[in-house]
Each structure stands twice: as C-alpha cells, then as structure tokens.
Design a protein around this motif. Structure first.
Motif, PDB file in Angstrom:
ATOM      1  N   MET A  62       3.480   2.692   5.025  1.00 55.03           N
ATOM      2  CA  MET A  62       3.869   1.542   3.973  1.00 55.03           C
ATOM      3  C   MET A  62       2.821   0.193   4.188  1.00 55.03           C
ATOM      4  O   MET A  62       2.013  -0.010   3.284  1.00 55.03           O
ATOM      5  N   ASP A  63       3.229  -0.695   5.341  1.00 55.28           N
ATOM      6  CA  ASP A  63       2.530  -1.905   5.364  1.00 55.28           C
ATOM      7  C   ASP A  63       1.068  -1.523   5.750  1.00 55.28           C
ATOM      8  O   ASP A  63       0.737  -0.919   6.649  1.00 55.28           O
ATOM      9  N   GLY A  64       0.157  -1.988   4.841  1.00 54.02           N
ATOM     10  CA  GLY A  64      -1.096  -1.757   5.187  1.00 54.02           C
ATOM     11  C   GLY A  64      -1.760  -0.586   4.335  1.00 54.02           C
ATOM     12  O   GLY A  64      -3.309  -0.452   4.552  1.00 54.02           O
ATOM     13  N   THR A  65      -1.090   0.354   4.282  1.00 54.18           N
ATOM     14  CA  THR A  65      -1.595   1.543   3.700  1.00 54.18           C
ATOM     15  C   THR A  65      -1.363   1.756   2.314  1.00 54.18           C
ATOM     16  O   THR A  65      -2.221   1.789   1.609  1.00 54.18           O
ATOM     17  N   LEU A  66      -0.142   1.481   1.722  1.00 51.33           N
ATOM     18  CA  LEU A  66       0.351   1.456   0.534  1.00 51.33           C
ATOM     19  C   LEU A  66       0.154  -0.003  -0.162  1.00 51.33           C
ATOM     20  O   LEU A  66      -0.033  -0.325  -1.339  1.00 51.33           O
ATOM     21  N   LEU A  67       1.048  -0.907   0.611  1.00 51.61           N
ATOM     22  CA  LEU A  67       1.033  -2.077   0.010  1.00 51.61           C
ATOM     23  C   LEU A  67       0.213  -3.250   1.107  1.00 51.61           C
ATOM     24  O   LEU A  67       0.182  -2.961   2.446  1.00 51.61           O
ATOM     25  N   ASP A  68      -0.284  -4.176   0.762  1.00 52.82           N
ATOM     26  CA  ASP A  68      -0.919  -5.267   1.382  1.00 52.82           C
ATOM     27  C   ASP A  68      -0.199  -6.195   2.077  1.00 52.82           C
ATOM     28  O   ASP A  68      -0.199  -7.368   1.616  1.00 52.82           O
ATOM     29  N   THR A  69       0.863  -5.731   2.997  1.00 53.92           N
ATOM     30  CA  THR A  69       1.801  -6.670   3.467  1.00 53.92           C
ATOM     31  C   THR A  69       1.470  -7.169   4.644  1.00 53.92           C
ATOM     32  O   THR A  69       2.232  -8.065   5.190  1.00 53.92           O
ATOM     33  N   GLU A  70       0.452  -6.818   5.487  1.00 50.43           N
ATOM     34  CA  GLU A  70       0.096  -7.160   6.639  1.00 50.43           C
ATOM     35  C   GLU A  70      -0.148  -8.497   6.767  1.00 50.43           C
ATOM     36  O   GLU A  70       0.286  -9.057   7.568  1.00 50.43           O
ATOM     37  N   PRO A  71      -0.783  -9.268   5.642  1.00 45.51           N
ATOM     38  CA  PRO A  71      -0.862 -10.662   5.667  1.00 45.51           C
ATOM     39  C   PRO A  71       0.261 -11.427   5.782  1.00 45.51           C
ATOM     40  O   PRO A  71       0.617 -12.516   6.452  1.00 45.51           O
TER      41      PRO A  71
END
Length: 230
Positions: A1-10
């Motif tokens: 999910m994080d970093g694959t589907l959504l750009d939530t890593e930042p």
C-alpha cells in the motif's frame, strides 16, 4: 500500500522524523531507508536503537500510539496515488483477477487509506497486526494467498521496498518490483519495472513466468522491465 499504491512514504517520513526528534536524534537517510516497509514495531525499534535508548526506557505501546495519531493526522486529506497504480488496479479488475491488499501497516491506518483506494477493489485485505510476524517474513503473503484460495506461486505480488519484496519472494510469489524510496536488490522471482504506468495484463503474466526459467524475462511489452536471476 504505502509506496506501491499510495505515495504515503513522504508522510511516514514526517512522522518517523518527528519520532526520532522526540528522542534527540535526527533521521538520517540511512536510518529512514532501513525502516521502509517495516512493521511499526520494527521501525520504532530502529529509531530507538539509533537514539541509544535503553530497552527498559522504551515505551512501545505509548510511542506506537503517538506515531499512529501523528500519521492519522497526516492521512486526513485524500492521499496521493503512485503513478499508474489506480490504472493498474482498474486493469486487473476489468479482466476479473481477484486482488488482495497486503500491507505491514496496521488495520487502523489501513482503513483510513482504503477510503482513498477503495476497499471494494479487494477480495481480501491483510494488515501487519493481523499475522504472527510482518514483513520481511512471508506470513502476510501466505495469508493473502490462502484467503484468495490460490497457491502463492500463482500470485503476482507488487512491491516497492526491500522489506516487502523479501516477504513476497519468501512466500514464493513471483514479484513485480517498482522501487520508490529505496533500491531493491535483484533476486529470485523478482521482475523490475521503473513505474506502473502502462502495465498490461501480458506484463503481469510474464512476471509469473520468471520463476519457471533459469534467467527470467529480459523484457515484457514495455522496455523498462528486467528480471532477477535464479
């Protein structure tokens, strides 16, 4: 999910840097990369180690609650998609292939993110606090394959981090790796692509074939795919 589907890593970068500062250290690039794709407990442990915090002084439940509350604040608005991710989900759904969401993120935060992704897209969702051991152990992927009713070797895992890729291939899943914040090493069952933009069903079928040949697939329908050697 994080970093694959959504750009939530930042957003996780912000929360983990804030956690580090709470304990008197600045988040280095090396420390942050070491936590990518980790369970919350593992990520916190690495921050505590960097801070030189005595084991007796580590309030894991309290600090976990603090991080979850901080990330929930950061997740409050609609979350940004990774390039090509939404189109890839639509493509897979259109041809009737069942999908499972497999994430080290705990259920509480996953449900927040699913407001953006759409829970209805998935036959199953499996979170890091729902298996005995999270990534890089294979438990999450083995559980997802079981819920889908298929052998892990017949699944295509899509991952962006070293930790997630290790979990997927340990479970025996052919894996399409699209690195985001950290590089992922070559290895068995791994096919690499620079982006999910333009992924086709033939590309995904080709990933499953990587484990059946000695060398793997040098290129699929797009020119930016490479395969790890066995």
């Amino acid at each position: 999910m994080d970093g694959t589907l959504l750009d939530t890593e930042p957003l996780w970068d912000v929360a983990m840097a804030d956690l580090a500062r709470r304990h008197g250290v600045e988040m280095s690039t090396e420390l942050r990369e070491s936590t990518l794709g980790n369970s919350l407990e593992d990520a916190m442990a690495k921050v505590f180690d960097a801070a030189g915090l005595d084991p007796e002084a580590r309030d894991h439940p309290g600090e976990a609650r603090w991080v979850l509350d901080r990330v929930t604040e950061l997740f409050a608005d609609e979350l940004p998609w990774r390039p090509g991710a939404r189109d890839t989900l639509d493509l897979v759904a259109a041809v009737g292939i069942p999908m499972a969401l497999v994430t080290n993120t705990v259920r509480e935060l996953t449900d927040v993110a699913l407001r953006t992704i759409g829970v209805e897209r998935f036959t199953a969702t499996v979170c890091g606090d729902e298996v005995p051991v999270g990534k890089p152990a294979p438990d999450l992927y083995l559980r997802a394959a079981d819920l889908l009713g298929v052998d892990p070797g017949a699944c295509v895992a899509v991952e962006d981090s070293p930790t997630g890729s290790a979990a997927a291939t340990a479970a025996g899943c052919p894996t399409l790796v699209v690195p985001s914040a950290a590089q992922v090493p070559d290895g068995p069952l791994r096919t690499f692509r620079t982006t999910l933009v333009g992924v086709t069903v033939d590309d995904l079928r080709a990933v499953v074939g990587v484990g059946d040949t000695e060398v793997g697939i040098a290129a699929a329908t797009s020119g930016d795919v490479r395969a790890g050697r066995r």
